[in-house]
Enzyme design. Structure first.
Site: not given
Ligand code: GRF
Length: 200
Positions: A112, A181
């Site tokens: 998250h 990061e």
């Molecule tokens: C990320 O910001 C993750 O923390 C959230 O959804 C986004 C997914 O991005 N749960 P990706 O598909 O991994 O590029």
């Protein structure tokens, strides 16, 4: 050595999936192996990333399944067919029921993009999380890896990493910094830590 068998559940771009694939290739993840990628969206670029890495990838769509129950049954059938030990939610945008989560205690983790308990729970997904952080004026945000239970973003915290909010940040700029990061670092680290426990 027996490696923990990992499934990654995705819905979108899959940059966190990519971070896991890279970590596996760079031996940051040693005790686990990504065996399966499941997307609930057919157009998810994450499916292509899995293909390129020669990982089995499938789409299970809730609408096509007809109900939440049928959707989850279809996911469970695949997880069982692959003998999955650890389920990683990496940008998976569908809420899983208590029937599902209670089946896999401490075997489902989620990333998250905030420091839980800030900016989490219902409605806090994607850019909304970063918009809320900017609106509040926090100077530090970050990412959290946590176990998944029946409460959205409510399971036990496994790992967190803080990220600075900079003057003039847009939600998009902050989202990218939090990914670079924090998310792409702590998700592989947490997966390796739990895989090590499972592989013992
Ligand atoms: C990320 O910001 C993750 O923390 C959230 O959804 C986004 C997914 O991005 N749960 P990706 O598909 O991994 O590029």
């Amino acid at each position: 050595m027996n490696k923990a068998r990992i499934a990654v559940l995705v819905s979108g771009g899959g940059t966190n999936l990519q971070a896991l694939i890279d970590a596996q290739n760079n031996n940051i993840i040693n005790n686990g192996e990504i065996r399966l990628v499941i997307s609930n969206k057919p157009e998810a670029y994450a499916l292509k990333r899995a293909d390129k890495a020669n990982i089995d990838a499938i789409c299970i769509n809730k609408k096509e399944c007809g109900s939440q129950e049928a959707f989850e049954k279809a996911i469970i059938a695949k997880l069982e067919a692959y003998g999955i030990d650890l389920i990683v939610l990496a940008g998976f945008m569908s809420i899983l029921s208590e029937e599902f989560t209670s089946r896999y205690p401490k075997r489902i983790i989620n990333i998250h993009p905030s420091l839980i308990p800030s900016f989490c729970g219902k409605g806090y997904y994607g850019l909304h999380v970063h918009e809320a952080a900017l609106a509040k004026g926090v100077k530090v945000t970050g990412a959290t890896v946590h176990f998944v239970n029946e409460i959205p973003d409510g399971g036990e915290i496994i790992m967190q990493k803080a990220v600075e909010v900079k003057d003039g940040d847009t939600a998009e700029a902050l989202q990218l910094r939090v990914m670079e990061e924090a998310e792409w670092i702590i998700l592989p680290a947490a997966v390796e830590m739990i895989a090590k426990e499972i592989a013992k």
